[in-house]
Structure formats: structure tokens, C-alpha cells
Enzyme design. Sequence first.
Site, PDB file in Angstrom:
ATOM      1  N   SER A 239       0.837  -1.198   0.000  1.00 23.80           N
ATOM      2  CA  SER A 239       0.000   0.000   0.000  1.00 23.80           C
ATOM      3  C   SER A 239       0.867   1.241   0.000  1.00 23.80           C
ATOM      4  CB  SER A 239      -0.916   0.031   1.242  1.00 23.80           C
ATOM      5  OG  SER A 239      -1.777  -1.077   1.272  1.00 23.80           O
ATOM      6  N   SER A 277      -3.179  -3.919  -3.139  1.00 26.40           N
ATOM      7  CA  SER A 277      -2.561  -2.700  -2.628  1.00 26.40           C
ATOM      8  C   SER A 277      -3.613  -1.672  -2.242  1.00 26.40           C
ATOM      9  CB  SER A 277      -1.631  -2.106  -3.695  1.00 26.40           C
ATOM     10  OG  SER A 277      -0.762  -1.141  -3.146  1.00 26.40           O
ATOM     11  N   ASP A 279      -3.949   1.978  -2.144  1.00 26.85           N
ATOM     12  CA  ASP A 279      -3.286   3.181  -2.660  1.00 26.85           C
ATOM     13  C   ASP A 279      -4.264   4.346  -2.551  1.00 26.85           C
ATOM     14  OD1 ASP A 279      -1.172   1.484  -3.339  1.00 26.85           O
ATOM     15  OD2 ASP A 279      -2.066   1.032  -5.272  1.00 26.85           O
TER      16      ASP A 279
END
Length: 367
Positions: A239, A277, A279
Site C-alpha cells: 500500500s 494494494s 493506494d
Amino acid sequence: MGRARDYDIIIGDLQTGPLNAITDVDGVRVGHTTLVSGSGPRNPGNGPVRTGVTVVIPREEPWNRPLFAAPHRLNGNGELTGQHWVAESGQLTSYIGLTNTHSVGVVRDALIAHEKSVRGDEFFFSLPVVGETCDGILNDLNGFHVRPEHVAEAIENATDGPVEEGAVGGGTGMVAHGYKGGIGTSSRVVGDHTVGVLVQANHGARERLMIDGVPVGRLLPPPPTPVIMPGQPPEGTGSIIVLVATDAPLIPTQCARLAQRAALGIARTGGAGENGSGDIAFCFATGNGFVGDFAAEPGPDVAQINMLANRLIDGLFYATVEATEEAIINAMFAAETMEGPEGLVVHALPRDETAELVKRYRSMVVG
């Protein structure tokens, strides 16, 4: 150890602020608490500990002096508390915390406790903004080692000066593009306005790493000991949290547009917003004084605010992209090799070799 510019790696074309940091935006302060202890086998509850907390203070008492703000999600396998109300109201009314995935709750509660210590017994409710990335490769994630006193320490340590980068604060145990990651920051000046970015970088695949347009992840030899652990998720799982600050007089929809452009800075370093992830970008603007109906002393029923003309916002877009890209690279340049449980080692980016690759590519392009 250093920053990208210490190795003659200049990202983009725009001028940086004096500190090349988010603290170049007047009023913004950053504080860290870094927790490193223990070695040997992973022993849940006892370590090894490689974690911490970072607190970004957008201005004094934002609960009394709200700021326009907005979040943006590139991929949502992560958490940023309080973002729904920010998106709904367009206002930031808290400090911002960054930590590991399993410490979000304690950091959130500690930020509320700090606000209560300032506000006393008056009635209030608070939805603090706290972001996370997962440091479970290097850290005893399920040991819950971040405590309220560590948040209080980060607040106490917060300064408007140079920002410590790399394996510090919330970024202590993070891994980026197969190398040691963590906290990074950068800034850009566009006319009368400054854009500052701070990242907690724990994302990306090694072979996708790009620095100043150079595919260094494919050109560098693999680290001496790749990061391998039982049940390890696919490379690229991780992340990144990107905080964007500006002193431009933006309204919430414009903040959302800047936050969205942070994704382009992630992409320029090889990030792809993979399925695993989280983000998330978040932008706040200090250029309208304090706004909103949560001010301690409400103003007139109809507030007068300023708004930068949209025809002038491209410069802030470029600034956000460049500063995000450089903040990620700074996080990796500043971070040192770190050993975690069972002797697992996450190596630092080889800075000299990386700088030489970038220099050689530049010479080929220019020559």
C-alpha cells in the site's frame, strides 16, 4: 543515506520549496515515533518490533479551524479513517495519523484523546483521518506495539522543519518495490503557491521500479537475499498513502483533483494500484483560512471564500505529480537495510548504483 538530489537525481522541472518537504506549506508540521526492538524468531506480542506512527498537523486546532480537503482512491485494499465525512463535507477537522494496518484504531483513539485534552469538557465528536500500510513482513504486526503514548510523543515531536525520512514513524517497517521503503516527502513551488507531499511507501514490484524515467528495477541486480516469508503475497501487494498539502485557495472539488493526480506520481515510479494494494491519496488546502460550520465561533451564515481559477490549476497538478514521484524515491533513498524476524533482511536501494544508472541513461538521451 540521503535524498535523491544528494545523488544528482532531479525529478521533474519545477522548483522545490526551501526544505523540499511537505512542511514548506506554511503551518504544516510533522512528527514521528519510531519503535525498533528485538530480533530472532517472530513471537506474536513480543516482537521483533519494527513499526511506529507519524502525525501530520495541517494547522493548529483544525477541529476549530477546518480546512477544505478531499480523498482519492486508486485501489481500496487499505484504510483511511474519516474519509467518508471529508468527502461528504469537504472539510478536514483533525490531525492526520499514519501507522501500520493493525494500529489504526489505537492511533485514531489517541488523536481523539489529544483533541479532548485541548478542548476540555465541551461536547464534541471527532472522526480523525488515519491511514495505514502493512508492515507485517518486518514487524510483529499482531503484537499491537503502537500505544497511545507513542501518538502523543509524535504530536509533541511535530515540527515545521526538515522531515526525517525512510524507516521512521509509520514507515519504519515498510517495503517499497522490493527494497526498504517508508516515509518520504517533497515539495514544489508554482507561482505564489506551494504544494507539499508526504508518502508512506509500502507498495510496488521491484522489476517495475522507475526513477526519473529509467527502468532501474530491471537493470539493477536482484537484492542479495530476496524478501521471502511463508505465505508471502504476490510482489506488488502492499500500500501507499499520499498526503498532499497546498497553500493555494482550493475548494473541495479542486482538492479532489489534486489528490487524483498523486496517482500519476505513483505510476511514474512503477506503481500500478495492484489488487492487493491500498493506494489512497488525500489533499488538504490551507489557503482559505478556516472554513465550515464546525469552527469554534461560527461566522456568518454565508461564508466568503476564495477559489483558484481552474485555468490556473494545471501548475498544481504538475507539482503534485512531481512531488509525489520524488517523495517515493526519497523514501527509498533515505531508508537503510533492515533485518526482521528469522533473520529476514530487506535491503536498502543501492543508491550509488542507482545514481550511476540514471546518469548513464541521461547521457545517452542528451548525447
